[in-house]
Design a protein around this motif. Structure first.
Motif, short mmCIF file in Angstrom:
data_model
loop_
_atom_site.label_atom_id
_atom_site.label_comp_id
_atom_site.label_asym_id
_atom_site.label_seq_id
_atom_site.Cartn_x
_atom_site.Cartn_y
_atom_site.Cartn_z
N GLY A 1 -67.23 100.55 -7.96
CA GLY A 1 -68.37 100.18 -7.14
C GLY A 1 -68.93 98.82 -7.48
N SER A 2 -68.98 98.51 -8.78
CA SER A 2 -69.46 97.21 -9.22
C SER A 2 -68.55 96.09 -8.72
CB SER A 2 -69.54 97.18 -10.75
OG SER A 2 -69.90 95.89 -11.22
N LEU A 3 -67.24 96.30 -8.86
CA LEU A 3 -66.30 95.26 -8.43
C LEU A 3 -66.32 95.09 -6.91
CD1 LEU A 3 -64.15 93.21 -9.21
CD2 LEU A 3 -62.43 95.04 -9.05
N ALA A 4 -66.46 96.20 -6.18
CA ALA A 4 -66.51 96.10 -4.72
C ALA A 4 -67.71 95.27 -4.27
CB ALA A 4 -66.58 97.50 -4.11
N ARG A 5 -68.84 95.46 -4.93
CA ARG A 5 -70.02 94.65 -4.60
C ARG A 5 -69.78 93.18 -4.95
NH1 ARG A 5 -74.30 97.50 -3.05
NH2 ARG A 5 -74.41 99.73 -3.54
N ALA A 6 -69.14 92.93 -6.08
CA ALA A 6 -68.87 91.55 -6.48
C ALA A 6 -67.91 90.87 -5.50
CB ALA A 6 -68.29 91.52 -7.89
N VAL A 7 -66.88 91.60 -5.08
CA VAL A 7 -65.92 91.03 -4.13
C VAL A 7 -66.61 90.70 -2.81
CG1 VAL A 7 -63.88 91.56 -2.73
CG2 VAL A 7 -63.89 92.10 -5.18
N ALA A 8 -67.46 91.59 -2.33
CA ALA A 8 -68.19 91.31 -1.09
C ALA A 8 -69.09 90.08 -1.24
CB ALA A 8 -69.02 92.53 -0.70
N HIS A 9 -69.69 89.95 -2.43
CA HIS A 9 -70.59 88.81 -2.66
C HIS A 9 -69.82 87.49 -2.67
CE1 HIS A 9 -73.92 86.50 -4.37
NE2 HIS A 9 -73.04 86.00 -5.24
N VAL A 10 -68.72 87.41 -3.41
CA VAL A 10 -68.01 86.13 -3.52
C VAL A 10 -67.28 85.77 -2.22
CG1 VAL A 10 -67.76 86.32 -6.02
CG2 VAL A 10 -65.92 87.18 -4.54
N ASN A 11 -67.05 86.75 -1.35
CA ASN A 11 -66.45 86.45 -0.06
C ASN A 11 -67.47 86.02 0.99
OD1 ASN A 11 -63.40 86.98 0.34
ND2 ASN A 11 -64.05 88.61 -1.06
N ALA A 12 -68.75 86.11 0.62
CA ALA A 12 -69.80 85.68 1.55
C ALA A 12 -70.57 84.47 1.04
CB ALA A 12 -70.78 86.84 1.80
N ARG A 13 -70.55 84.26 -0.26
CA ARG A 13 -71.35 83.20 -0.89
C ARG A 13 -70.56 81.88 -0.95
NH1 ARG A 13 -76.73 82.09 -2.28
NH2 ARG A 13 -76.77 80.79 -4.16
N GLU A 14 -71.16 80.82 -0.49
CA GLU A 14 -70.53 79.50 -0.55
C GLU A 14 -71.18 78.64 -1.64
OE1 GLU A 14 -70.44 77.39 3.10
OE2 GLU A 14 -69.17 78.87 4.13
N GLN A 15 -70.35 77.80 -2.24
CA GLN A 15 -70.85 76.84 -3.24
C GLN A 15 -70.08 75.53 -3.03
OE1 GLN A 15 -69.90 77.26 -7.56
NE2 GLN A 15 -72.10 77.59 -7.76
N PHE A 16 -70.83 74.47 -2.82
CA PHE A 16 -70.24 73.15 -2.55
C PHE A 16 -69.25 73.22 -1.38
CE2 PHE A 16 -71.05 73.23 -7.21
CZ PHE A 16 -72.13 72.35 -7.21
N GLY A 17 -69.65 73.96 -0.35
CA GLY A 17 -68.87 74.01 0.87
C GLY A 17 -67.65 74.91 0.83
N ARG A 18 -67.49 75.69 -0.25
CA ARG A 18 -66.34 76.59 -0.36
C ARG A 18 -66.82 77.98 -0.77
NH1 ARG A 18 -62.22 74.30 -4.59
NH2 ARG A 18 -61.30 76.34 -4.14
N LEU A 19 -66.13 79.00 -0.24
CA LEU A 19 -66.44 80.36 -0.68
C LEU A 19 -66.12 80.52 -2.16
CD1 LEU A 19 -65.00 82.49 2.28
CD2 LEU A 19 -67.42 82.15 1.72
N LEU A 20 -66.97 81.26 -2.86
CA LEU A 20 -66.71 81.51 -4.28
C LEU A 20 -65.37 82.21 -4.48
CD1 LEU A 20 -70.21 82.68 -5.54
CD2 LEU A 20 -69.07 80.53 -6.05
N ALA A 21 -64.96 83.02 -3.51
CA ALA A 21 -63.73 83.78 -3.64
C ALA A 21 -62.49 82.89 -3.67
CB ALA A 21 -63.61 84.80 -2.51
N THR A 22 -62.61 81.65 -3.25
CA THR A 22 -61.46 80.75 -3.25
C THR A 22 -61.24 80.08 -4.59
OG1 THR A 22 -62.76 78.85 -2.47
CG2 THR A 22 -61.80 80.31 -0.79
N ARG A 23 -62.14 80.26 -5.51
CA ARG A 23 -62.05 79.57 -6.80
C ARG A 23 -61.22 80.40 -7.78
NH1 ARG A 23 -65.13 75.22 -6.58
NH2 ARG A 23 -66.71 75.13 -4.93
N GLN A 24 -60.31 79.73 -8.48
CA GLN A 24 -59.35 80.42 -9.31
C GLN A 24 -60.02 81.22 -10.43
OE1 GLN A 24 -56.60 78.06 -11.72
NE2 GLN A 24 -54.93 79.35 -10.99
N ALA A 25 -61.04 80.67 -11.04
CA ALA A 25 -61.70 81.38 -12.13
C ALA A 25 -62.30 82.70 -11.65
CB ALA A 25 -62.80 80.50 -12.74
N VAL A 26 -62.87 82.68 -10.45
CA VAL A 26 -63.44 83.91 -9.87
C VAL A 26 -62.33 84.91 -9.60
CG1 VAL A 26 -64.63 84.85 -7.85
CG2 VAL A 26 -65.45 82.73 -8.91
N GLN A 27 -61.23 84.43 -9.04
CA GLN A 27 -60.11 85.32 -8.73
C GLN A 27 -59.55 85.97 -10.00
OE1 GLN A 27 -57.41 82.73 -6.69
NE2 GLN A 27 -58.63 82.65 -4.80
#
Length: 382
Positions: free
Chosen positions: A250-276
């Motif tokens: 449940g914790s990871l599902a919430r985190a995945v939803a967050h990084v797929n919606a949150r942008e930073q410097f014009g890019r989704l957080l989910a696209t960043r390798q460290a997050v992945q």
């Protein structure tokens, strides 16, 4: 080994997911505060999910607890099934099963466990096979005690006793990291009944748990039947590891939803390798918790030795569990520091389960000692 759920187990899991998803919403959890949710508990019992665990086995219970963990639903589901339904089914006398199991199934009997036994409770009960006795001592923390009608107590000789909570000398509220309706239990010559006293000669010879209703593979040799205390403790470790798998998922599902919606410097957080990479590591940790819990549960249902497997599941749930809930918190960034954010509830549950299971270092030490003892026995028998 085949961990594929039966049709009955899969149907029960899906039903539990719907009930938890509908009733264990963040808004309802916030409104409940540190108390449990009686409406949700009634819904689970009315759907027959508590009573069904007798047929579904420990693997079925693990599947149901995963769904509870995904929502961090505040109900005494795990404690009642482990310390009540499964303990009484496996080790209770026919009279105890007939008297207690219907109430456990319909929710009128709620059971918690004063486990593991730390030598803080002494029993007085005449002969060893006596069905009645008196308990004296204090258990500092008993999860779900404030919701329970009965408590399963392990005394200083690791014998199991059932006593009504109303008979206790004192029950004091204790607030834990997670909202588990815990309490401090004080017993002073409190009347209690020995679990399975009418059927079991305590000591070397112990009652064999009833056969699982579904066909299961038979062991190549008949392993020694575990003592009731050992079996209940291993069952609890396996079940709460399953609960931790759900909390982490449940914790990871919430985190995945967050990084797929949150942008930073014009890019989704989910696209960043460290997050992945953090998310991928968390996913692998969750799978390790899940598969070790499944294996331990499957082995119990199959009548195979599973004490070391339960400890392995508990170690993964403790060590990997706290890593995952920290990851879920971190991937939310500043929002993860908000005490009212739903992901923080998963963090609290994950840390509480880590502590309840004993902590990774303590569990690993016990596992190592158990493996060494088993090897020494094999050498001695050889």
């Amino acid at each position: 080994m085949d961990f594929t759920p039966t049709e009955e187990q899969a149907a029960a899991r899906d039903l539990a997911a719907r009930i938890f998803g509908d009733l264990a919403t963040p808004e309802r959890l916030t409104a409940a505060g540190t108390d449990s949710d009686p409406e949700l508990w009634k819904a689970l019992c009315a759907a027959g999910l508590v009573g069904a665990v007798e047929e579904l086995g420990l693997l079925g219970l693990v599947l149901l607890l995963e769904e509870q963990g995904r929502t961090t639903a505040q109900v005494p589901f795990a404690s009642t099934c482990v310390y009540g339904l499964l303990a009484v089914t496996a080790h209770g006398s026919p009279e105890q099963r007939e008297r207690l199991l219907p109430g456990i199934g319909d929710g009128s009997v709620v059971v918690c466990g004063a486990f593991p036994g730390q030598g803080g409770v002494r029993a007085r009960g005449g002969e060893q096979a006596s069905a009645r006795g008196e308990l004296t001592g204090t258990v500092p923390v008993v999860p779900w005690l404030r919701d329970a009608t009965h408590v399963l107590v392990a005394d200083d000789r690791r014998e199991l006793w059932l006593t009504p909570v109303a008979e206790a000398a004192r029950v004091e509220a204790v607030e834990l990291t997670a909202p588990w309706s815990a309490g401090r239990l004080t017993l002073d010559r409190t009347p209690a009944e020995r679990l399975g006293a009418a059927d079991v000669r305590l000591g070397a010879e112990l009652q064999q748990p009833p056969a699982h209703p579904h066909p299961l593979p038979q062991p190549h040799s008949n392993p020694p039947t575990p003592a009731p205390y050992t079996d209940v403790l291993a069952t609890a470790r396996t079940a709460f590891a399953g609960l931790q798998a759900g909390v982490c998922a449940g914790s990871l599902a919430r985190a995945v939803a967050h990084v797929n919606a949150r942008e930073q410097f014009g890019r989704l957080l989910a696209t960043r390798q460290a997050v992945q990479l953090r998310a991928a590591d968390a996913h692998m940790d969750i799978e390790a918790i899940r598969v070790t819990a499944y294996e331990a549960a499957w082995r119990r249902d199959a009548g195979l030795p599973y004490a070391t497997h339960a400890l392995t599941a508990a170690w993964w749930a403790s060590e990997a569990g706290q890593r995952v809930v920290h990851t879920g918190q971190h991937l939310h960034g500043g929002a993860g520091a908000d005490l009212d954010h739903p992901v923080h509830r998963h963090f609290l549950w994950g840390r509480q389960l880590d502590a309840y299971l004993g902590g990774g270092g303590e569990v690993l030490q016990e596992l190592g000692e158990l493996i060494v003892n088993e090897e020494e026995k094999e050498v001695g028998q050889g």
